[in-house]
Design a protein around this motif. Structure first.
Motif, PDB file in Angstrom:
ATOM      1  N   GLY A 153      17.178  13.215  59.873  1.00  0.00           N
ATOM      2  CA  GLY A 153      15.950  13.753  60.421  1.00  0.00           C
ATOM      3  C   GLY A 153      15.850  13.540  61.914  1.00  0.00           C
ATOM      4  N   ASP A 154      14.839  14.162  62.508  1.00  0.00           N
ATOM      5  CA  ASP A 154      14.652  14.097  63.952  1.00  0.00           C
ATOM      6  C   ASP A 154      14.430  12.660  64.425  1.00  0.00           C
ATOM      7  OD1 ASP A 154      14.154  15.556  66.532  1.00  0.00           O
ATOM      8  OD2 ASP A 154      12.213  14.587  66.322  1.00  0.00           O
ATOM      9  N   ILE A 155      13.582  11.913  63.724  1.00  0.00           N
ATOM     10  CA  ILE A 155      13.312  10.533  64.143  1.00  0.00           C
ATOM     11  C   ILE A 155      14.550   9.671  63.978  1.00  0.00           C
ATOM     12  CG2 ILE A 155      11.856   8.503  63.791  1.00  0.00           C
ATOM     13  CD1 ILE A 155      10.429  10.970  64.975  1.00  0.00           C
ATOM     14  N   GLU A 156      15.279   9.870  62.895  1.00  0.00           N
ATOM     15  CA  GLU A 156      16.525   9.122  62.707  1.00  0.00           C
ATOM     16  C   GLU A 156      17.530   9.443  63.806  1.00  0.00           C
ATOM     17  OE1 GLU A 156      14.581   8.960  58.693  1.00  0.00           O
ATOM     18  OE2 GLU A 156      14.861  10.515  60.217  1.00  0.00           O
ATOM     19  N   GLN A 157      17.555  10.706  64.255  1.00  0.00           N
ATOM     20  CA  GLN A 157      18.446  11.072  65.360  1.00  0.00           C
ATOM     21  C   GLN A 157      18.066  10.314  66.629  1.00  0.00           C
ATOM     22  OE1 GLN A 157      19.344  15.310  66.016  1.00  0.00           O
ATOM     23  NE2 GLN A 157      18.339  15.721  64.068  1.00  0.00           N
ATOM     24  N   ARG A 158      16.785  10.189  66.884  1.00  0.00           N
ATOM     25  CA  ARG A 158      16.340   9.482  68.085  1.00  0.00           C
ATOM     26  C   ARG A 158      16.681   7.999  68.005  1.00  0.00           C
ATOM     27  NH1 ARG A 158      10.497  12.506  68.885  1.00  0.00           N
ATOM     28  NH2 ARG A 158      11.420  14.561  69.214  1.00  0.00           N
ATOM     29  N   LEU A 159      16.537   7.418  66.826  1.00  0.00           N
ATOM     30  CA  LEU A 159      16.942   6.029  66.658  1.00  0.00           C
ATOM     31  C   LEU A 159      18.431   5.852  66.946  1.00  0.00           C
ATOM     32  CD1 LEU A 159      14.953   5.188  63.404  1.00  0.00           C
ATOM     33  CD2 LEU A 159      14.726   3.952  65.572  1.00  0.00           C
ATOM     34  N   ALA A 160      19.240   6.758  66.379  1.00  0.00           N
ATOM     35  CA  ALA A 160      20.683   6.675  66.585  1.00  0.00           C
ATOM     36  C   ALA A 160      21.044   6.852  68.055  1.00  0.00           C
ATOM     37  CB  ALA A 160      21.391   7.726  65.725  1.00  0.00           C
ATOM     38  N   ALA A 161      20.367   7.786  68.717  1.00  0.00           N
ATOM     39  CA  ALA A 161      20.652   8.034  70.137  1.00  0.00           C
ATOM     40  C   ALA A 161      20.316   6.819  70.997  1.00  0.00           C
ATOM     41  CB  ALA A 161      19.867   9.252  70.616  1.00  0.00           C
ATOM     42  N   ALA A 162      19.320   6.055  70.559  1.00  0.00           N
ATOM     43  CA  ALA A 162      18.928   4.843  71.287  1.00  0.00           C
ATOM     44  C   ALA A 162      19.756   3.629  70.887  1.00  0.00           C
ATOM     45  CB  ALA A 162      17.442   4.553  71.056  1.00  0.00           C
ATOM     46  N   GLY A 163      20.689   3.816  69.952  1.00  0.00           N
ATOM     47  CA  GLY A 163      21.515   2.705  69.499  1.00  0.00           C
ATOM     48  C   GLY A 163      20.779   1.739  68.591  1.00  0.00           C
ATOM     49  N   LEU A 164      19.729   2.212  67.918  1.00  0.00           N
ATOM     50  CA  LEU A 164      18.913   1.350  67.061  1.00  0.00           C
ATOM     51  C   LEU A 164      19.200   1.635  65.597  1.00  0.00           C
ATOM     52  CD1 LEU A 164      15.514   1.712  68.962  1.00  0.00           C
ATOM     53  CD2 LEU A 164      17.119  -0.195  69.092  1.00  0.00           C
ATOM     54  N   THR A 165      19.253   0.587  64.788  1.00  0.00           N
ATOM     55  CA  THR A 165      19.454   0.736  63.349  1.00  0.00           C
ATOM     56  C   THR A 165      18.323   0.036  62.607  1.00  0.00           C
ATOM     57  OG1 THR A 165      20.856  -1.246  63.309  1.00  0.00           O
ATOM     58  CG2 THR A 165      21.966   0.873  63.555  1.00  0.00           C
ATOM     59  N   LEU A 166      17.979   0.563  61.458  1.00  0.00           N
ATOM     60  CA  LEU A 166      16.910  -0.012  60.646  1.00  0.00           C
ATOM     61  C   LEU A 166      17.486  -1.075  59.721  1.00  0.00           C
ATOM     62  CD1 LEU A 166      14.933   3.221  59.688  1.00  0.00           C
ATOM     63  CD2 LEU A 166      14.622   1.699  61.663  1.00  0.00           C
TER      64      LEU A 166
END
Length: 201
Positions: free
Chosen positions: A44-57
């Motif tokens: 999803g879009d939010i997951e893409q933004r997390l990945a782009a920021a180098g962040l993982t849940l």
């Protein structure tokens, strides 16, 4: 652009870029075409933004059985219980202590960002996709504080800033409280509870 100083032009460009990013965030995952695929999994879009920021849940906290739910949905409302910072393996993060004693504002801010990731992980497990969050509505932040510490809002900004960076000012804007408390469970520095509005199934 005759008549404008270079700094004015740069400021205008910055404002336009911020508006564009806010519009993209407001749209969120409304269009299926806005989803990327990684292997066989739709991101999803939010997951893409997390990945782009180098962040993982973080994953769910292992081996924990509680007499309450981490998240609970009632109609379009999704309430989340108090979350603390988690390590990448799902355990309680090693950062512990009181703001104004063992920890400073910068460390508290980072801890609050980790709490935001923990909350997002719980929401994702409940909804399947973070794009289903229509709007963030309420955030209640608690800061483990030494008696003279008064910068609780600056600490909880770590939570709010991350949510706003992911969801934009339309979907991410929320009402908020940031209070100091004498102690938090397990001596964690920050705990946050709150509520979001979700899209219908």
């Amino acid at each position: 652009m005759t008549g404008y100083a270079r700094t004015d032009i740069q400021r205008i460009v910055e404002i336009l870029n911020n508006l564009l990013n806010s519009c993209r965030a407001a749209v969120g995952g409304a269009f299926a075409g806005g989803k990327a695929r990684t292997g066989n999994r739709s991101m999803g879009d939010i997951e893409q933004r997390l990945a782009a920021a180098g962040l993982t849940l973080p994953p769910a906290m292992p081996g924990v059985r509680l007499p309450f739910a981490f998240v609970q949905r009632t109609g379009s409302r999704l309430l989340f219980s108090g979350h603390g910072p988690q390590a990448p393996n799902g355990e309680i993060h090693a950062v512990r202590g009181k703001l104004g004693a063992q920890l400073d504002v910068a460390e508290g801010y980072d801890a609050a960002r980790l709490v935001a990731l923990s909350v997002l992980a719980s929401i994702q497990r409940e909804l399947g996709s973070l794009d289903r969050v229509a709007r963030w509505t309420r955030v209640f932040g608690m800061v483990n504080s030494a008696p003279a510490f008064c910068d609780q809002p600056a600490v909880i900004n770590g939570f709010s800033d991350l949510i706003l960076s992911l969801y934009g000012t339309v979907r991410g804007s929320h009402v908020r409280s940031a209070i100091g408390v004498a102690q938090l469970p397990f001596n964690i520095p920050v705990e946050v509870e709150g509520e979001v509005e979700v899209h219908a199934d």
